[in-house]
Design a protein around this motif. Structure first.
Motif, PDB file in Angstrom:
ATOM      1  N   VAL A 185       0.535   2.326   0.810  1.00 17.07           N
ATOM      2  CA  VAL A 185       1.534   3.210   0.004  1.00 17.07           C
ATOM      3  C   VAL A 185       1.490   4.599   0.263  1.00 17.07           C
ATOM      4  O   VAL A 185       2.560   5.091   0.549  1.00 17.07           O
ATOM      5  CB  VAL A 185       1.113   2.842  -1.348  1.00 17.07           C
ATOM      6  CG1 VAL A 185       1.911   3.772  -2.420  1.00 17.07           C
ATOM      7  CG2 VAL A 185       1.180   1.403  -1.789  1.00 17.07           C
ATOM      8  N   THR A 186       0.103   5.075   0.500  1.00 19.79           N
ATOM      9  CA  THR A 186       0.319   6.493   0.991  1.00 19.79           C
ATOM     10  C   THR A 186       0.960   6.958   2.262  1.00 19.79           C
ATOM     11  O   THR A 186       1.657   7.988   2.317  1.00 19.79           O
ATOM     12  CB  THR A 186      -1.182   6.800   1.197  1.00 19.79           C
ATOM     13  OG1 THR A 186      -2.012   6.664   0.073  1.00 19.79           O
ATOM     14  CG2 THR A 186      -1.395   8.482   1.574  1.00 19.79           C
ATOM     15  N   THR A 227       3.167  -6.436   2.353  1.00 19.22           N
ATOM     16  CA  THR A 227       3.183  -4.958   2.281  1.00 19.22           C
ATOM     17  C   THR A 227       4.433  -4.535   2.243  1.00 19.22           C
ATOM     18  O   THR A 227       4.445  -3.665   1.449  1.00 19.22           O
ATOM     19  CB  THR A 227       2.405  -4.520   3.470  1.00 19.22           C
ATOM     20  OG1 THR A 227       0.982  -5.200   3.811  1.00 19.22           O
ATOM     21  CG2 THR A 227       2.036  -3.109   3.403  1.00 19.22           C
ATOM     22  N   PHE A 228       5.525  -5.022   2.890  1.00 15.14           N
ATOM     23  CA  PHE A 228       6.808  -4.332   2.561  1.00 15.14           C
ATOM     24  C   PHE A 228       7.284  -4.586   1.310  1.00 15.14           C
ATOM     25  O   PHE A 228       7.592  -3.643   0.524  1.00 15.14           O
ATOM     26  CB  PHE A 228       7.827  -5.199   3.337  1.00 15.14           C
ATOM     27  CG  PHE A 228       9.130  -4.867   3.137  1.00 15.14           C
ATOM     28  CD1 PHE A 228       9.747  -3.873   3.470  1.00 15.14           C
ATOM     29  CD2 PHE A 228       9.880  -5.771   2.646  1.00 15.14           C
ATOM     30  CE1 PHE A 228      11.044  -3.365   3.323  1.00 15.14           C
ATOM     31  CE2 PHE A 228      11.267  -5.599   1.987  1.00 15.14           C
ATOM     32  CZ  PHE A 228      11.812  -4.145   2.533  1.00 15.14           C
ATOM     33  N   ILE A 229       6.956  -5.772   0.570  1.00 16.04           N
ATOM     34  CA  ILE A 229       7.324  -5.915  -0.876  1.00 16.04           C
ATOM     35  C   ILE A 229       6.678  -4.915  -1.657  1.00 16.04           C
ATOM     36  O   ILE A 229       7.479  -4.326  -2.643  1.00 16.04           O
ATOM     37  CB  ILE A 229       6.884  -7.363  -1.352  1.00 16.04           C
ATOM     38  CG1 ILE A 229       7.988  -8.415  -0.555  1.00 16.04           C
ATOM     39  CG2 ILE A 229       7.159  -7.678  -2.982  1.00 16.04           C
ATOM     40  CD1 ILE A 229       7.444  -9.886  -0.708  1.00 16.04           C
ATOM     41  N   LEU A 230       5.474  -4.865  -1.609  1.00 16.74           N
ATOM     42  CA  LEU A 230       4.769  -3.773  -2.415  1.00 16.74           C
ATOM     43  C   LEU A 230       5.184  -2.423  -2.118  1.00 16.74           C
ATOM     44  O   LEU A 230       5.564  -1.653  -3.344  1.00 16.74           O
ATOM     45  CB  LEU A 230       3.179  -3.659  -2.137  1.00 16.74           C
ATOM     46  CG  LEU A 230       2.294  -2.768  -2.625  1.00 16.74           C
ATOM     47  CD1 LEU A 230       2.497  -2.701  -4.252  1.00 16.74           C
ATOM     48  CD2 LEU A 230       0.997  -2.487  -2.130  1.00 16.74           C
ATOM     49  N   VAL A 231       5.339  -1.808  -0.858  1.00 12.76           N
ATOM     50  CA  VAL A 231       5.802  -0.548  -0.751  1.00 12.76           C
ATOM     51  C   VAL A 231       7.406  -0.387  -1.131  1.00 12.76           C
ATOM     52  O   VAL A 231       7.825   0.799  -1.785  1.00 12.76           O
ATOM     53  CB  VAL A 231       5.555  -0.207   0.733  1.00 12.76           C
ATOM     54  CG1 VAL A 231       6.257   1.278   1.098  1.00 12.76           C
ATOM     55  CG2 VAL A 231       4.344  -0.129   1.264  1.00 12.76           C
ATOM     56  N   TYR A 232       8.112  -1.265  -0.977  1.00 12.30           N
ATOM     57  CA  TYR A 232       9.466  -1.216  -1.538  1.00 12.30           C
ATOM     58  C   TYR A 232       9.485  -1.014  -2.847  1.00 12.30           C
ATOM     59  O   TYR A 232      10.309  -0.275  -3.482  1.00 12.30           O
ATOM     60  CB  TYR A 232      10.293  -2.801  -0.846  1.00 12.30           C
ATOM     61  CG  TYR A 232      11.705  -2.577  -1.542  1.00 12.30           C
ATOM     62  CD1 TYR A 232      12.674  -1.847  -0.993  1.00 12.30           C
ATOM     63  CD2 TYR A 232      11.900  -3.725  -2.501  1.00 12.30           C
ATOM     64  CE1 TYR A 232      14.050  -2.080  -1.341  1.00 12.30           C
ATOM     65  CE2 TYR A 232      13.263  -3.900  -2.990  1.00 12.30           C
ATOM     66  CZ  TYR A 232      14.292  -3.136  -2.348  1.00 12.30           C
ATOM     67  OH  TYR A 232      15.432  -3.261  -2.908  1.00 12.30           O
TER      68      TYR A 232
END
Length: 271
Positions: A118-119, A187-192
């Motif tokens: 995320v960072t 990870t894409f789902i989370l950051v999106y």
């Protein structure tokens, strides 16, 4: 006295539903302000207490996240049958619930990242400077290592290693490419979700989607864990995977700690 109906022009009906395409579609009368891009390096923030306070908040949040999540994983692994533990769904709730609570608690201090992915994403989006992003990631990894170390101290070295220590490895029946693909999508789902939940338009007064940012972020973590626990155990957080791998310190965990843990904590079968 102003009539209530006059407010409709400031609400959801302020703009037309249909808009032209192309360059003619530019809107200059939006009632929200996009934040300005953060400079790559800001020397002034290095002298501010808020800079270091935010880093401490990231350390504490990641420490608590690893402590609760790994304790849950090991307790499920120790159980003799599915009825005596919270199971896979409980593990997913532990991860998602802790993210919800910790993002809610730290969002006003550090932004509530608790995840180097995320960072890094927010850094690429020019929402934070390089020194802040670097310090966040270092403190997140340090907090994860300390959290995993405390879990090992509570459980004892023998029990901790017997149940995999919460380290991330690919489950049997799946290859490293499968694990990598699952982690990329997760990870894409989370950051999106993080980018969407923190978008400036959601705080606009005519927004049609009022939102509490920690809720969709925590729920996204919960759903990703439900989907990828059988494949990789779900990492989607380099600090979480690194901290557990360092404390567990076994060859398989080091080889696959960036993929995710699966086979070590799966429910044992009963005869």
């Amino acid at each position: 006295m102003e009539r209530r109906e006059d407010g409709v022009h400031l609400g959801t009906h302020r703009f037309r539903d249909r808009r032209p395409l192309g360059t003619a579609a530019r809107i200059y009368d939006k009632d929200y302000k996009e934040p300005e891009a953060v400079p790559f390096f800001e020397a002034a923030e290095l002298c501010c207490w808020s800079f270091y306070r935010a880093a401490i908040a990231e350390f504490v949040a990641t420490f608590l996240f690893l402590y609760i999540s790994l304790m849950t994983v090991i307790q499920v692994s120790k159980s003799q049958n599915k009825c005596s533990s919270v199971g896979v769904q409980g593990i997913a709730w532990a991860f998602g619930g802790m993210i919800f609570a910790l993002v809610y608690c730290t969002s006003g201090i550090s932004g509530g990242h608790i995840n180097p992915s995320v960072t890094f994403g927010l850094f690429l989006g020019r929402k934070m400077s390089f020194p802040r992003a670097l310090l966040y990631m270092v403190m997140q990894c340090a907090g994860a290592i300390c959290g995993a170390g405390v879990v090992k101290g509570f459980e004892g070295e023998k029990v901790f290693e017997l149940h995999g220590g919460g380290a991330n490895v690919v489950s049997e029946g799946y290859g490293k490419i499968d694990g990598l693909g699952a982690e990329i999508v997760g990870t894409f789902i989370l950051v999106y979700t993080v980018f969407s939940a923190t978008d400036a338009k959601f705080s606009a007064r005519d927004s049609r989607v009022p939102i509490l940012a920690p809720l969709p972020i925590g729920f996204a973590v919960f759903l990703v864990h439900l989907a990828t626990i059988p494949i990789t155990g779900t990492g989607i957080n380099p600090a979480r995977s690194l901290g557990a791998a360092i404390i567990y310190n076994k060859e398989q965990a080091w080889n696959e700690h960036d993929q995710c843990r699966g086979q070590h904590w799966r429910q044992p079968t009963t005869n």
